[in-house]
Structure formats: structure tokens, C-alpha cells
Design a protein around this motif. Structure first.
Motif, PDB file in Angstrom:
ATOM      1  N   CYS A  36      43.436  40.400  41.389  1.00  0.00           N
ATOM      2  CA  CYS A  36      42.824  39.897  40.157  1.00  0.00           C
ATOM      3  C   CYS A  36      43.842  39.185  39.265  1.00  0.00           C
ATOM      4  O   CYS A  36      43.483  38.261  38.533  1.00  0.00           O
ATOM      5  N   PHE A  37      45.106  39.579  39.347  1.00  0.00           N
ATOM      6  CA  PHE A  37      46.154  38.880  38.601  1.00  0.00           C
ATOM      7  C   PHE A  37      46.283  37.441  39.100  1.00  0.00           C
ATOM      8  O   PHE A  37      46.360  36.499  38.309  1.00  0.00           O
ATOM      9  N   ALA A  59      41.244  30.264  27.013  1.00  0.00           N
ATOM     10  CA  ALA A  59      41.430  30.109  28.462  1.00  0.00           C
ATOM     11  C   ALA A  59      41.827  31.435  29.108  1.00  0.00           C
ATOM     12  O   ALA A  59      41.276  31.818  30.147  1.00  0.00           O
ATOM     13  N   LEU A  60      42.765  32.145  28.489  1.00  0.00           N
ATOM     14  CA  LEU A  60      43.191  33.440  29.028  1.00  0.00           C
ATOM     15  C   LEU A  60      42.051  34.453  28.983  1.00  0.00           C
ATOM     16  O   LEU A  60      41.852  35.217  29.919  1.00  0.00           O
ATOM     17  N   THR A  64      40.444  36.216  32.187  1.00  0.00           N
ATOM     18  CA  THR A  64      40.471  37.677  32.280  1.00  0.00           C
ATOM     19  C   THR A  64      39.069  38.246  32.489  1.00  0.00           C
ATOM     20  O   THR A  64      38.897  39.211  33.237  1.00  0.00           O
ATOM     21  N   VAL A  65      38.074  37.655  31.865  1.00  0.00           N
ATOM     22  CA  VAL A  65      36.685  38.110  32.059  1.00  0.00           C
ATOM     23  C   VAL A  65      36.261  37.896  33.512  1.00  0.00           C
ATOM     24  O   VAL A  65      35.656  38.787  34.130  1.00  0.00           O
ATOM     25  N   ILE A 100      40.707  43.468  27.539  1.00  0.00           N
ATOM     26  CA  ILE A 100      40.838  42.018  27.361  1.00  0.00           C
ATOM     27  C   ILE A 100      41.515  41.725  26.028  1.00  0.00           C
ATOM     28  O   ILE A 100      42.394  40.861  25.942  1.00  0.00           O
ATOM     29  N   LEU A 101      41.143  42.458  24.999  1.00  0.00           N
ATOM     30  CA  LEU A 101      41.814  42.290  23.702  1.00  0.00           C
ATOM     31  C   LEU A 101      43.291  42.673  23.805  1.00  0.00           C
ATOM     32  O   LEU A 101      44.157  41.979  23.280  1.00  0.00           O
TER      33      LEU A 101
END
Length: 175
Positions: A36-37, A59-60, A64-65, A100-101
């Protein structure tokens, strides 16, 4: 017929097998996380080079989502082998939203508090700072948080679904 995990273990040096068997859940979690990375890096870079050129945090977050959805499927089916529950999906979404935050905070600090962005720094320095803060530091901190939270609240450990089969080493006991 041996499972894919058993086939992979058969190719691992014999002295490493007890460690991998004993720590199979964290190892699987790290493999899913690594996959996933790479997905996050690819989506993030694609977005930053095209439609979200001037919005690195967005974008990040989008990258990440996307990786989080893939992570849920892989962790549920392979790493934690959880049984299907609606509560599990809701908890996964809550933990992932917080993660995500957590993942975005280092990039926000780098870009907007430390001013590591154009025109204050070169384009190369900006991209290097984005990579280190957003993808490396952010992902590392979020990964630790996710593992702890998933183990604690989402994928509550169940009995071992993979009994020790013939040819598969017994976990090392601490005697």
C-alpha cells in the motif's frame, strides 16, 4: 495442497521460519503496508504531476484513501483473517480516517509551518521535503497507529486459523 503462506515458508531459510511463524500477523501487516505504501507513492506522484499540482496535501490524502481501501481488503482477508462484521467495517473507517489525518500532519508542518515550498526553497528541496515528511515520516507514524488501533479495536484476534501442518515448524516456545 499447501496454502500460499506454507509455500512461501518452505522457501525461507529454516532458522528464520520459527520467527516468521511466531510473528506472522505483524509480518503480514508489514507486507500489506509495503504494498500500500508503493500504491500511495504512485497515486500521490501521479496526482501531483497532473490534476493536483498545487495541492500536495489533497494529493496525499486521496492517495492515502485509495491505499486504505486496498489495505482494508488485504488486512481483513490475509493479515488478520477477520470474520465479516458490519461493526468491523465502521471501526476500520474510523481508525483509517484518524490515520489519514496523522499521515497528513508531517506534510502540513513541512509545507506550511516550516515553509519548505516554492518560492522559499527550490523545487527539488520542496519535493524532497514532501517525500520525507508526507510519505516517509507520515506513513511511518500512521502505520504504527494503524497497527495498534486495528489490533485493539478492529480486527480483534481470533483463534489461529492456520494450524501447524506437516512440514511447517512449530513456533518456538519460551521454556
Amino acid at each position: 495442497m499447501p496454502s500460499p503462506t506454507q509455500r512461501v515458508l518452505a522457501r525461507v531459510p529454516a532458522r528464520m521460519r520459527p520467527f516468521l511463524v511466531k510473528h506472522r500477523t505483524p509480518v503480514k501487516f508489514l507486507l500489506v503496508g509495503s504494498t500500500c505504501f508503493v500504491l500511495t507513492m504512485m497515486v500521490n506522484l501521479s496526482l501531483k504531476l497532473t490534476v493536483l499540482e498545487h495541492k500536495p496535501v489533497v494529493a496525499l490524502t486521496v492517495a492515502t484513501v485509495v491505499a486504505t481501501v486496498v489495505s482494508y481488503v488485504l488486512n481483513r482477508q490475509w493479515s488478520f483473517r477477520a470474520n465479516g462484521r458490519q461493526r468491523e467495517a465502521v471501526l476500520f473507517l474510523l481508525v483509517s480516517a484518524v490515520a489519514i489525518l496523522v499521515n497528513d500532519v508531517p506534510l502540513i508542518v513541512s509545507r506550511y509551518l516550516l515553509d519548505l515550498r516554492e518560492p522559499d526553497v527550490s523545487a527539488f528541496t520542496q519535493e524532497a521535503a514532501d517525500f520525507v515528511s508526507g510519505l516517509l515520516v507520515g506513513t511511518l507514524v500512521a502505520m504504527v497507529f494503524r497497527y495498534w488501533a486495528m489490533r485493539r479495536w478492529v480486527f480483534v484476534p481470533v483463534a489461529d486459523p492456520e494450524p501447524v501442518a506437516e512440514g511447517r515448524p512449530e513456533p518456538v516456545s519460551r521454556a
